[in-house]
Design a protein around this motif. Sequence first.
Motif, mmCIF file in Angstrom:
data_model
loop_
_atom_site.group_PDB
_atom_site.id
_atom_site.type_symbol
_atom_site.label_atom_id
_atom_site.label_comp_id
_atom_site.label_asym_id
_atom_site.label_seq_id
_atom_site.Cartn_x
_atom_site.Cartn_y
_atom_site.Cartn_z
ATOM 1 N N THR A 283 0.830 -1.201 0.000
ATOM 2 C CA THR A 283 0.000 0.000 0.000
ATOM 3 C C THR A 283 0.868 1.256 0.000
ATOM 4 O O THR A 283 2.071 1.190 0.265
ATOM 5 C CB THR A 283 -0.901 0.039 1.247
ATOM 6 O OG1 THR A 283 -0.067 0.256 2.407
ATOM 7 C CG2 THR A 283 -1.676 -1.259 1.408
ATOM 8 N N PRO A 284 0.266 2.434 -0.269
ATOM 9 C CA PRO A 284 1.028 3.689 -0.167
ATOM 10 C C PRO A 284 1.649 3.905 1.209
ATOM 11 O O PRO A 284 2.649 4.607 1.335
ATOM 12 C CB PRO A 284 -0.027 4.761 -0.471
ATOM 13 C CG PRO A 284 -1.032 4.059 -1.338
ATOM 14 C CD PRO A 284 -1.084 2.651 -0.818
ATOM 15 N N ALA A 285 1.065 3.289 2.253
ATOM 16 C CA ALA A 285 1.625 3.406 3.604
ATOM 17 C C ALA A 285 2.743 2.405 3.851
ATOM 18 O O ALA A 285 3.358 2.411 4.919
ATOM 19 C CB ALA A 285 0.528 3.222 4.642
ATOM 20 N N THR B 85 -3.339 4.189 3.860
ATOM 21 C CA THR B 85 -2.674 5.486 3.797
ATOM 22 C C THR B 85 -2.477 5.987 5.224
ATOM 23 O O THR B 85 -2.907 5.352 6.195
ATOM 24 C CB THR B 85 -3.503 6.537 3.030
ATOM 25 O OG1 THR B 85 -4.627 6.905 3.839
ATOM 26 C CG2 THR B 85 -3.983 6.015 1.694
ATOM 27 N N ASP B 86 -1.867 7.158 5.349
ATOM 28 C CA ASP B 86 -1.724 7.798 6.652
ATOM 29 C C ASP B 86 -2.858 8.769 6.936
ATOM 30 O O ASP B 86 -2.851 9.466 7.947
ATOM 31 C CB ASP B 86 -0.379 8.540 6.722
ATOM 32 C CG ASP B 86 0.792 7.576 6.822
ATOM 33 O OD1 ASP B 86 0.633 6.531 7.482
ATOM 34 O OD2 ASP B 86 1.849 7.856 6.234
ATOM 35 N N SER B 87 -3.833 8.847 6.049
ATOM 36 C CA SER B 87 -4.970 9.737 6.250
ATOM 37 C C SER B 87 -5.913 9.159 7.290
ATOM 38 O O SER B 87 -6.000 7.933 7.468
ATOM 39 C CB SER B 87 -5.714 9.942 4.924
ATOM 40 O OG SER B 87 -6.916 10.654 5.117
ATOM 41 N N LEU C 35 -7.450 12.404 -1.091
ATOM 42 C CA LEU C 35 -7.946 11.052 -1.239
ATOM 43 C C LEU C 35 -8.826 10.895 -2.478
ATOM 44 O O LEU C 35 -8.697 9.945 -3.240
ATOM 45 C CB LEU C 35 -8.732 10.656 0.016
ATOM 46 C CG LEU C 35 -9.342 9.264 0.026
ATOM 47 C CD1 LEU C 35 -8.248 8.205 0.019
ATOM 48 C CD2 LEU C 35 -10.249 9.089 1.241
ATOM 49 N N SER D 247 -3.970 -0.180 -6.713
ATOM 50 C CA SER D 247 -4.719 0.557 -5.708
ATOM 51 C C SER D 247 -6.169 0.106 -5.753
ATOM 52 O O SER D 247 -6.606 -0.546 -6.698
ATOM 53 C CB SER D 247 -4.623 2.063 -5.957
ATOM 54 O OG SER D 247 -5.205 2.782 -4.897
ATOM 55 N N GLU E 283 -2.571 15.146 -3.499
ATOM 56 C CA GLU E 283 -2.494 14.871 -2.070
ATOM 57 C C GLU E 283 -3.856 14.564 -1.450
ATOM 58 O O GLU E 283 -3.937 14.281 -0.252
ATOM 59 C CB GLU E 283 -1.862 16.065 -1.335
ATOM 60 C CG GLU E 283 -0.385 16.258 -1.636
ATOM 61 C CD GLU E 283 0.436 15.034 -1.241
ATOM 62 O OE1 GLU E 283 0.266 14.544 -0.105
ATOM 63 O OE2 GLU E 283 1.222 14.544 -2.072
ATOM 64 N N LEU F 264 -3.492 12.802 2.103
ATOM 65 C CA LEU F 264 -2.963 11.441 2.165
ATOM 66 C C LEU F 264 -1.665 11.316 2.952
ATOM 67 O O LEU F 264 -1.449 10.344 3.658
ATOM 68 C CB LEU F 264 -2.748 10.904 0.742
ATOM 69 C CG LEU F 264 -4.012 10.706 -0.097
ATOM 70 C CD1 LEU F 264 -3.651 10.307 -1.503
ATOM 71 C CD2 LEU F 264 -4.907 9.646 0.547
ATOM 72 N N GLY F 265 -0.774 12.273 2.845
ATOM 73 C CA GLY F 265 0.575 12.096 3.375
ATOM 74 C C GLY F 265 0.860 12.790 4.690
ATOM 75 O O GLY F 265 2.016 12.817 5.127
ATOM 76 N N GLY G 28 -7.521 5.204 6.598
ATOM 77 C CA GLY G 28 -6.221 4.895 7.181
ATOM 78 C C GLY G 28 -6.381 3.750 8.147
ATOM 79 O O GLY G 28 -6.630 2.611 7.766
#
Length: 372
Positions: free
Chosen positions: A7-9, A45-47, A358, A257, A356, A145-146, A51
């Motif tokens: 995943t992006p995380a 993600t970190d959102s 979602l 994704s 940036e 997201l970040g 998240g």
Amino acid sequence: MIKKVTTPAGDPAWLVTDYDQVKTLLADRRLGRGHPDPDNAPKFTDSVLLGKPHQATAEEENERHTWMRRMLAPSFSARNMELLRPRVRRLADDLLDDLVRQPQPADFHEAVSFQLPVLVICELLGVPYEDRETFRRWSEAMSTLGDRRKSEEGFTNLWTYMGELVERKKKEPGDDVITRLIEGTPPGQEEVIAQLSAGLLFAGHETTVAVIDRGVMLLSINPDQWDALSKNPNDIPNAVEEILRHRSPASQRPEDSGMPRYAMADIEIDGVRIPSGDLVLLGIDQANHDEIRFPQPHAFTSREANPHLTFGHGPRFCIGAPLARVELTEVFGALVTRFETFGLAVDVAQLTLRTEQLVGGVAQLPVRWTDA
């Protein structure tokens, strides 16, 4: 197709992309947003949105979901949304009136795509429209997201705002969704109502804004479809389904994704065992481009059958789908009947992306037109 991805995380997940597999899993009640150990669960993600999962068993999550749908279904029923259609069309026409008073090129994203869904969802929920720029900032921060801190601050601010609004409506009820939630919920559940209302406010405008922009882009780069709709506006509903099915021409989302969900029990699908607690990404975009279900899937064209999965499937089918369809058919119906030509003033590659966020989408959408 089911495969392991990162995943992006940076966490492991299962990506599912086959249409039939995605459809099956969308309806599987063992898949959801709950997890027995949220702090150590794999993240998408970190959102704060999509998240970390919340702590819940499959039974607890399904009970909560059933309650939520029971509370909201009457307000967002297809029948009630049809009754709203004339109002949505008047709002769309008024916004286009404002648009044509601007010099060309004008920013359609700011003038129409953002304003229409916000006007509608504010009226439905009973949220003051004059607060739109404030909750817009919080929505954008929440879906970052970040930056976990920024995302949590946006969510907290929006939740607090909705909590204050709930308290006001307890004293001064109105003919709106939040008032009906208050009246149908036992005392002491104000925080639940505030959180649900914050989610409705976010989902009720962010996603529709992006789809309206996407439709303008798709019709701009496919002028034959614009011409066909101008000659036959009755085909607008079919065009809307195709807009919903398609990716944005400006999208830069990675192929690996999808919609994040957690296995709340061991799940086996087509010989692949997904252990309880694992993260599953449901590839809606990929399923919507399945060649078996959608011949020439990358073509933007009128389709008699369009069983896309954009709104999900089964018991968790998006409750806001009837509202989104009314908004989309009315705004594109207004466009094709009002303008002889209409489209982007720049190439798609020149658009500024909201990378940036979602929901994604674009920051501006400059357009030109000629009156019919």
